[in-house]
Design a protein around this motif. Structure first.
Motif, short mmCIF file in Angstrom:
data_model
loop_
_atom_site.label_atom_id
_atom_site.label_comp_id
_atom_site.label_asym_id
_atom_site.label_seq_id
_atom_site.Cartn_x
_atom_site.Cartn_y
_atom_site.Cartn_z
N GLN A 113 -25.86 -16.63 -38.19
CA GLN A 113 -25.50 -17.99 -37.67
C GLN A 113 -25.93 -17.57 -36.13
OE1 GLN A 113 -24.24 -20.73 -38.39
NE2 GLN A 113 -24.73 -19.85 -40.76
N PRO A 114 -26.48 -18.58 -35.20
CA PRO A 114 -26.61 -18.61 -34.14
C PRO A 114 -25.41 -17.81 -33.20
CG PRO A 114 -27.12 -20.92 -34.62
CD PRO A 114 -26.33 -20.27 -35.86
N GLY A 115 -26.05 -16.78 -32.31
CA GLY A 115 -24.83 -16.06 -31.58
C GLY A 115 -24.65 -14.62 -32.13
N GLN A 116 -25.28 -14.47 -33.47
CA GLN A 116 -25.15 -13.30 -34.06
C GLN A 116 -26.34 -12.30 -33.64
OE1 GLN A 116 -24.18 -14.67 -38.27
NE2 GLN A 116 -22.39 -13.22 -37.75
N ILE A 117 -25.89 -10.74 -33.58
CA ILE A 117 -27.15 -9.95 -33.40
C ILE A 117 -27.71 -9.77 -34.63
CG2 ILE A 117 -27.39 -7.75 -32.84
CD1 ILE A 117 -24.94 -7.86 -30.94
N ILE A 118 -29.19 -9.70 -34.58
CA ILE A 118 -29.99 -9.66 -35.69
C ILE A 118 -30.42 -7.82 -35.64
CG2 ILE A 118 -30.15 -11.68 -36.19
CD1 ILE A 118 -33.30 -11.06 -35.33
N GLY A 119 -30.28 -7.13 -34.58
CA GLY A 119 -30.80 -6.01 -34.43
C GLY A 119 -31.35 -5.86 -32.72
N THR A 120 -32.08 -4.70 -32.51
CA THR A 120 -32.80 -4.66 -31.32
C THR A 120 -34.23 -4.65 -31.42
OG1 THR A 120 -32.79 -2.27 -31.74
CG2 THR A 120 -30.90 -3.23 -30.35
N ALA A 121 -34.93 -4.94 -30.23
CA ALA A 121 -36.40 -4.97 -30.04
C ALA A 121 -36.65 -4.40 -28.94
CB ALA A 121 -36.70 -6.43 -30.07
N GLY A 122 -36.83 -2.95 -28.96
CA GLY A 122 -37.35 -2.06 -27.71
C GLY A 122 -36.09 -2.00 -26.89
N ASP A 123 -36.30 -2.48 -25.61
CA ASP A 123 -35.17 -2.35 -24.79
C ASP A 123 -34.08 -3.68 -24.82
OD1 ASP A 123 -36.80 -4.42 -23.81
OD2 ASP A 123 -36.83 -3.86 -22.06
N ALA A 124 -34.60 -4.49 -25.74
CA ALA A 124 -33.68 -5.81 -26.09
C ALA A 124 -32.68 -5.80 -27.31
CB ALA A 124 -34.40 -6.97 -26.06
N VAL A 125 -31.53 -6.51 -27.05
CA VAL A 125 -30.78 -6.77 -28.22
C VAL A 125 -31.13 -8.25 -28.85
CG1 VAL A 125 -28.80 -7.91 -26.67
CG2 VAL A 125 -28.48 -7.04 -29.16
N SER A 126 -31.57 -8.33 -30.02
CA SER A 126 -32.09 -9.70 -30.52
C SER A 126 -30.87 -10.55 -31.13
CB SER A 126 -33.02 -9.53 -31.60
OG SER A 126 -34.08 -8.51 -30.92
N VAL A 127 -30.60 -11.70 -30.42
CA VAL A 127 -29.56 -12.69 -30.79
C VAL A 127 -30.27 -13.85 -31.40
CG1 VAL A 127 -27.73 -14.04 -30.03
CG2 VAL A 127 -28.39 -11.67 -28.93
N ARG A 128 -29.65 -14.42 -32.73
CA ARG A 128 -30.27 -15.56 -33.13
C ARG A 128 -29.98 -16.72 -32.45
NH1 ARG A 128 -33.22 -16.67 -37.92
NH2 ARG A 128 -33.22 -18.97 -38.13
N SER A 129 -30.82 -17.72 -32.27
CA SER A 129 -30.65 -18.89 -31.26
C SER A 129 -30.77 -20.12 -32.64
CB SER A 129 -31.93 -19.07 -30.30
OG SER A 129 -33.08 -19.39 -31.04
N GLY A 130 -30.70 -21.45 -32.06
CA GLY A 130 -30.85 -22.64 -33.05
C GLY A 130 -32.25 -22.63 -33.69
N ASP A 131 -33.10 -22.08 -33.02
CA ASP A 131 -34.47 -22.26 -34.02
C ASP A 131 -35.18 -20.89 -34.08
OD1 ASP A 131 -35.30 -21.79 -31.51
OD2 ASP A 131 -36.74 -23.28 -31.21
N GLY A 132 -34.63 -19.92 -33.63
CA GLY A 132 -35.36 -18.43 -33.66
C GLY A 132 -34.48 -17.27 -33.14
N ILE A 133 -35.13 -16.62 -32.23
CA ILE A 133 -34.56 -15.46 -31.59
C ILE A 133 -34.65 -15.09 -30.15
CG2 ILE A 133 -34.59 -12.90 -31.91
CD1 ILE A 133 -33.50 -13.91 -34.35
#
Length: 256
Positions: A208-228
């Protein structure tokens, strides 16, 4: 400005009432007024004092983005170009005739603080040119034309991030309010201030939007309405500025 003026022996006035100031100085011999980031509308009797008029430095390509937040609005809308307008003030809100107008590109990752400072330096250069024109006795006047728009002062709700929005809209909002006052959101239930973000790589993760899906280098990746959205820098409660990846690591380190 005040400190520099006092060091140069230039009188400094700090009027509480602009109308009273206009009455008190009605017989003074002013050539030109210049305003930058003043935040108050000058009454007409004050605008009438200088022989050549009152110049205002505005950080947009008028008539686009009149009002209080032109820089934030340009960034929030994802504009690739902005600029500085030097105008002769009238009684309206940024509606006066244009003296000079210069364009400037906006970098794709540029944030409010960086663009503000760049526009300030650029605006000083354009203003200097306008004052040279005034000194020579020749000021061009071009009425504003084109579609106008007016910006408003920021409200608390403007800073709130809705993770259901498109990733590009979220990233632009983060850019528009960084480093201060900063966009606000919750990640894994933790309220944070977002300082830097980018559009993340596509994913098929069914979350769901707002949930963490993991990390990408120095960032935390969060689901948005149409992507990451990759949140690169943020401020969590009782912590200083940190990378998104460090924030995610701190979440995983908490006892469950």
């Amino acid at each position: 400005m005040k400190e520099a003026a006092l060091q140069l022996g230039i009188p400094v006035h700090e009027p509480k009432s602009l109308r009273d100031f206009a009455r008190q100085h009605a017989n003074d011999n002013y050539d030109l007024f210049v305003l930058a980031s003043y935040g108050r509308i000058l009454p007409q009797d004050l605008l009438d004092l200088p022989k050549l008029g009152a110049l205002n430095v505005h950080p947009s390509l008028l008539p686009k983005y009149r009002g209080a937040t032109p820089i934030q609005t340009a960034l929030r809308n994802g504009d690739g170009e902005t600029g500085v307008t030097i105008m002769l003030m009238d009684a309206g809100m940024d509606t006066g005739d244009i003296v000079l107008q210069e364009r400037m590109p906006v970098a794709a990752d540029e944030r409010y603080g960086e663009l503000h400072d760049r526009l300030a330096r650029f605006g000083a250069q354009v203003l200097s040119h306008a004052i040279d024109l005034a000194r020579s006795g020749y000021i061009t006047r071009t009425p504003q034309h084109g579609e106008s728009s007016t910006t408003s002062p920021l409200k608390k709700e403007d800073l709130a991030i809705d993770w259901r929005a498109p990733a590009s809209k979220i990233v632009n909002a983060v850019r528009a309010f960084a480093p201060s006052p900063a966009a606000r959101a919750e990640i894994a239930g933790v309220p944070v201030k977002l300082l830097r973000a980018r559009i993340g790589a596509p994913t098929i993760a069914a979350v769901q939007p707002g949930q963490i899906i993991g990390t990408a280098g120095d960032a935390v990746s969060v689901r948005s309405g149409d992507g990451i959205v990759d949140v690169v820098e943020l401020v969590a409660p009782n912590r200083g500025q940190q990378s998104g990846a460090a924030f995610a690591q701190s979440l995983s380190a908490k006892p469950r």
